[in-house]
Design a protein around this motif. Structure first.
Motif, PDB file in Angstrom:
ATOM      1  N   UNK A 354     -14.093 -14.585 -36.359  1.00  0.00           N
ATOM      2  CA  UNK A 354     -14.642 -15.896 -35.984  1.00  0.00           C
ATOM      3  C   UNK A 354     -14.626 -15.980 -34.468  1.00  0.00           C
ATOM      4  N   UNK A 355     -15.811 -16.128 -33.878  1.00  0.00           N
ATOM      5  CA  UNK A 355     -15.947 -16.061 -32.421  1.00  0.00           C
ATOM      6  C   UNK A 355     -16.539 -17.341 -31.859  1.00  0.00           C
ATOM      7  N   UNK A 356     -15.726 -18.097 -31.119  1.00  0.00           N
ATOM      8  CA  UNK A 356     -16.171 -19.282 -30.354  1.00  0.00           C
ATOM      9  C   UNK A 356     -16.980 -20.251 -31.206  1.00  0.00           C
ATOM     10  N   UNK A 357     -16.500 -20.565 -32.401  1.00  0.00           N
ATOM     11  CA  UNK A 357     -17.243 -21.426 -33.321  1.00  0.00           C
ATOM     12  C   UNK A 357     -16.965 -22.896 -33.002  1.00  0.00           C
ATOM     13  N   UNK A 358     -18.039 -23.654 -32.862  1.00  0.00           N
ATOM     14  CA  UNK A 358     -17.942 -25.101 -32.653  1.00  0.00           C
ATOM     15  C   UNK A 358     -18.872 -25.803 -33.627  1.00  0.00           C
ATOM     16  N   UNK A 359     -18.455 -26.991 -34.048  1.00  0.00           N
ATOM     17  CA  UNK A 359     -19.268 -27.772 -34.981  1.00  0.00           C
ATOM     18  C   UNK A 359     -19.091 -29.242 -34.680  1.00  0.00           C
ATOM     19  N   UNK A 360     -20.221 -29.950 -34.599  1.00  0.00           N
ATOM     20  CA  UNK A 360     -20.178 -31.382 -34.299  1.00  0.00           C
ATOM     21  C   UNK A 360     -20.998 -32.148 -35.314  1.00  0.00           C
ATOM     22  N   UNK A 361     -20.551 -33.352 -35.619  1.00  0.00           N
ATOM     23  CA  UNK A 361     -21.321 -34.307 -36.406  1.00  0.00           C
ATOM     24  C   UNK A 361     -21.551 -35.515 -35.516  1.00  0.00           C
ATOM     25  N   UNK A 362     -22.719 -35.552 -34.880  1.00  0.00           N
ATOM     26  CA  UNK A 362     -22.969 -36.616 -33.918  1.00  0.00           C
ATOM     27  C   UNK A 362     -22.021 -36.496 -32.743  1.00  0.00           C
ATOM     28  N   UNK A 363     -21.282 -37.558 -32.462  1.00  0.00           N
ATOM     29  CA  UNK A 363     -20.334 -37.547 -31.341  1.00  0.00           C
ATOM     30  C   UNK A 363     -18.984 -36.958 -31.723  1.00  0.00           C
ATOM     31  N   UNK A 391     -11.167 -27.404 -43.573  1.00  0.00           N
ATOM     32  CA  UNK A 391     -12.197 -27.132 -44.573  1.00  0.00           C
ATOM     33  C   UNK A 391     -13.530 -26.773 -43.924  1.00  0.00           C
ATOM     34  N   UNK A 392     -13.844 -27.421 -42.813  1.00  0.00           N
ATOM     35  CA  UNK A 392     -15.097 -27.106 -42.119  1.00  0.00           C
ATOM     36  C   UNK A 392     -15.081 -25.675 -41.604  1.00  0.00           C
ATOM     37  N   UNK A 393     -13.944 -25.232 -41.066  1.00  0.00           N
ATOM     38  CA  UNK A 393     -13.833 -23.847 -40.617  1.00  0.00           C
ATOM     39  C   UNK A 393     -14.037 -22.892 -41.790  1.00  0.00           C
ATOM     40  N   UNK A 400     -21.898 -22.178 -45.435  1.00  0.00           N
ATOM     41  CA  UNK A 400     -22.234 -23.454 -46.055  1.00  0.00           C
ATOM     42  C   UNK A 400     -22.386 -24.523 -44.982  1.00  0.00           C
ATOM     43  N   UNK A 401     -21.661 -24.355 -43.888  1.00  0.00           N
ATOM     44  CA  UNK A 401     -21.851 -25.173 -42.691  1.00  0.00           C
ATOM     45  C   UNK A 401     -22.349 -24.254 -41.580  1.00  0.00           C
ATOM     46  N   UNK A 402     -23.463 -24.610 -40.994  1.00  0.00           N
ATOM     47  CA  UNK A 402     -24.015 -23.807 -39.897  1.00  0.00           C
ATOM     48  C   UNK A 402     -23.338 -24.226 -38.594  1.00  0.00           C
ATOM     49  N   UNK A 403     -22.707 -23.284 -37.930  1.00  0.00           N
ATOM     50  CA  UNK A 403     -22.028 -23.577 -36.663  1.00  0.00           C
ATOM     51  C   UNK A 403     -23.042 -23.960 -35.593  1.00  0.00           C
ATOM     52  N   UNK A 404     -22.694 -24.950 -34.799  1.00  0.00           N
ATOM     53  CA  UNK A 404     -23.563 -25.325 -33.676  1.00  0.00           C
ATOM     54  C   UNK A 404     -23.496 -24.282 -32.564  1.00  0.00           C
ATOM     55  N   UNK A 405     -22.362 -23.623 -32.446  1.00  0.00           N
ATOM     56  CA  UNK A 405     -22.190 -22.560 -31.455  1.00  0.00           C
ATOM     57  C   UNK A 405     -21.195 -21.552 -32.016  1.00  0.00           C
ATOM     58  N   UNK A 406     -21.334 -20.290 -31.623  1.00  0.00           N
ATOM     59  CA  UNK A 406     -20.430 -19.257 -32.068  1.00  0.00           C
ATOM     60  C   UNK A 406     -20.929 -18.554 -33.320  1.00  0.00           C
ATOM     61  N   UNK A 407     -20.179 -17.555 -33.765  1.00  0.00           N
ATOM     62  CA  UNK A 407     -20.617 -16.700 -34.860  1.00  0.00           C
ATOM     63  C   UNK A 407     -19.442 -16.330 -35.753  1.00  0.00           C
ATOM     64  N   UNK A 408     -19.773 -16.031 -37.029  1.00  0.00           N
ATOM     65  CA  UNK A 408     -18.788 -15.535 -37.985  1.00  0.00           C
ATOM     66  C   UNK A 408     -19.350 -14.263 -38.605  1.00  0.00           C
ATOM     67  N   UNK A 409     -18.550 -13.194 -38.586  1.00  0.00           N
ATOM     68  CA  UNK A 409     -18.998 -11.943 -39.199  1.00  0.00           C
ATOM     69  C   UNK A 409     -17.990 -11.485 -40.238  1.00  0.00           C
ATOM     70  N   UNK A 410     -18.486 -10.810 -41.266  1.00  0.00           N
ATOM     71  CA  UNK A 410     -17.656 -10.201 -42.304  1.00  0.00           C
ATOM     72  C   UNK A 410     -17.966  -8.711 -42.312  1.00  0.00           C
TER      73      UNK A 410
END
Length: 600
Positions: A354-363, A391-393, A400-410
């Motif tokens: 998990x690399x630099x993952x960020x997620x926002x819902x509005x503010x 849970x979001x992570x 199932x949740x698209x990260x606004x920034x960053x990436x996840x690899x398997x």
């Protein structure tokens, strides 16, 4: 003497305070005289009404009998039935497409669907029929060719194509589609969001989700209103009289205008409409019973048994013969969940980065620049207070949740992107589903498909996603059920199982895809305390399988026992990562220490 008196007093006291035996008493049922009066009054009113109708010669029952089976009436009846069946089928087919377009993520499809529904619901049916009947004036010919060019393949006379029957069928179908679309959309919206997420997590295609998961569950909400519309459509076929199309009502009109026997002929139409509506109502009952499977604690009776129970008045006895809810089962004498060969096969598979993952819902920032590396074959437990982003992570790992920034690899492969050189191309949904099938997920609320049996829940994804034969999928499912101690529950519906059993089935469903990574989103939080143990035992056994596991949990003791790595989160950030001994024994971050002090 004194002793005898004391013994007698003791005996009398014992009799006075011992429970009285009521078995010899006669029971007199409670009387409800006003119910009897009400029933008798209703019977009297109904009898008087029927007597008045049947004995009044002005109703013209001899005329009714002469025309009820007459050829013109039967031909008109056949045309009414044909219009009803075809317009219902076409209307609900088009309405289904409009409903799915309305709830789709495409703004264009959603807007077109909304506009169609708004326009067709605004126009009276009789106006729509008259406009369609006059299309020959607006467009004398129907041309088939390439638009905006002079190339023409065929040309037809519009008046010849649009016969009165075709105009009636098209008009009724278009009108029906607008109303049925909203009924179907309401049914789709009634399906719990967890069902959509579970289907997506298994990698099912959009059409498979719609046809196998969403629509069968939505049907319980769709059917009552849907059949109401079909019954209304059967009566609305009388509107085609404006086209001079001799359906049932128009035929009756023609006859009574000739012989002036208005009431008897109207009764002919009325009785035939009553028969049509009764048949449709019985069909509705049968279909509703079919789609109620899995939604009720007790299995529904077959339509034949229900009709027999209604006629004989023995419904309660019939209901008592339905299967009882299955009690929580034992896990004794079950097969090992993980074999030594499977442990070896999982070696060095399932690394999550998990690399630099960020997620926002509005503010609101839910994940804030999260970085984490999960080694293959390890168990990682994520702890933290509610709202920490745990849970979001977890949901960003399988996209199932698209990260606004960053990436996840398997295993070096991005779930949502394809790498070409130094460029990442975002994948389409079908490609994401294929990659997502390698990451199994077990949800907090189980999210089993209630209309499918335990066996069908497990084989759905292997058959539709991995193209495993149904026979092969059943073998896999049967083996998994034996391993979790639920082999005898294969034909049960989820509602017939205890919470612990449902969660074990959910684990088996995830394992059926043989994933590289297993995600658990608070797998025991929806269970009663006495059922937690049976689920945790299965997860503990899985921990030795070599499958990479990421578990969001509030079971701190369980995390300490099973996990290789503890991750502590708060406010969307990872504050601490370490082994259980270090994190629980000597937490480095003061917030971790404060949290553990409250829960340990």
């Amino acid at each position: 003497m004194a002793y005898a008196e004391e013994a007698l007093d003791a005996l009398n006291f014992s009799k006075a305070n011992s429970p009285e035996d009521y078995s010899r008493y006669r029971v007199v049922p409670a009387r409800h005289p006003w119910r009897v009066v009400g029933t008798a009054s209703a019977v009297l009113i109904v009898a008087a009404t029927f007597y008045s109708i049947l004995t009044n010669p002005r109703w013209g029952w001899d005329v009714f009998a002469r025309f009820f089976f007459s050829e013109p009436v039967l031909v008109g009846l056949g045309r009414t039935l044909l219009l009803t069946v075809l317009a219902s089928a076409l209307g609900f087919l088009l309405g289904g497409l409009l409903a799915f377009a309305r709830v789709s993520k495409s703004p264009l499809l959603s807007s077109i669907s909304w506009a169609y529904i708004w326009f067709l619901r605004s126009i009276p049916l009789i106006v729509l029929l008259l406009v369609l009947n006059n299309l020959g004036y607006l467009y004398p010919t129907a041309d088939i060719g390439i638009p905006f060019t002079s190339i023409l393949f065929a040309q037809y006379n519009t008046v010849e194509i649009l016969s009165p029957f075709m105009v009636g069928l098209i008009g009724l179908s278009l009108n029906q589609a607008a109303f049925s679309a909203e009924i179907i959309r309401g049914g789709i919206l009634s399906v719990d969001q967890g069902q959509h997420e579970a289907a997506a997590a298994l990698g099912l295609s959009r059409w498979r989700q719609a046809l196998n998961i969403v629509l069968p569950q939505a049907m319980r909400a769709i059917l009552p209103s849907g059949f109401n519309e079909i019954i209304g459509l059967a009566k609305s076929t009388s509107m085609v009289y404006v086209l001079a199309l001799p359906e049932l009502f128009y035929t009756v009109q023609v006859i009574y205008r000739r012989n002036l026997e208005v009431i008897p002929l109207l009764m002919v139409a009325t009785v035939w409409y009553l028969i049509i509506m009764s048949v449709l109502s019985f069909i509705q009952i049968g279909i509703e019973r079919r789609f109620s499977k899995g939604a009720l604690r007790t299995a529904p009776q077959s339509f034949g048994l229900a009709a027999l129970a209604f006629v004989t008045g023995r419904g309660a006895g019939a209901a008592s013969r339905t299967p009882r809810p299955i009690a929580a089962g034992s896990q004794h004498d079950r097969k090992p969940l993980v074999t030594p060969g499977e442990r070896l096969a999982r070696k060095d598979v399932g690394r999550v980065h998990i690399q630099s993952v960020s997620k926002r819902y509005g503010a609101l920032t839910v994940l804030d620049d999260v970085n984490l590396d999960i080694a293959p074959g390890t168990v990682t437990a994520i702890l933290g207070p509610s709202g920490a982003g745990k849970s979001t992570l977890l949901r960003t790992i399988n996209h199932l949740e698209r990260a606004d920034a960053g990436y996840v690899s398997v295993d070096g492969e991005l779930i949502g992107y394809e790498r070409k050189g130094h460029i990442l191309h975002e994948l389409k949904e079908h490609a994401i589903r294929r990659r997502r099938s390698s990451v199994g997920m077990v949800f907090q609320n189980f999210n089993l498909f209630p209309h499918l049996t335990v066996l069908e829940n497990i084989i759905e994804a292997p058959v539709s996603v991995q193209n495993v034969s149904r026979t092969g999928a059943i073998e896999i499912a049967s083996d998994l059920l034996a391993r979790i101690g639920l082999g005898e529950k294969a034909d049960a519906y989820p509602r017939h199982l205890s919470g612990g059993q449902q969660q074990r089935v959910a684990i088996a469903r995830a394992l059926a895809l043989k994933p590289k990574v297993l995600l658990f989103d608070e797998p025991t939080s929806a269970l009663d305390p006495e059922l937690v143990g049976e689920v945790l035992d299965v997860i503990k056994e899985l921990a030795s399988s070599g499958t990479t596991m990421v578990i969001v949990t509030h079971e701190v003791g369980f995390a300490r026992e099973v996990a290789d790595t503890i991750v502590f989160m708060e406010s969307g950030r990872i504050l601490e990562v370490g082994t259980p001994d270090r994190v629980f024994g000597a937490p480095a971050h003061p917030r971790t220490a404060a949290f553990l002090a409250k829960v340990l």
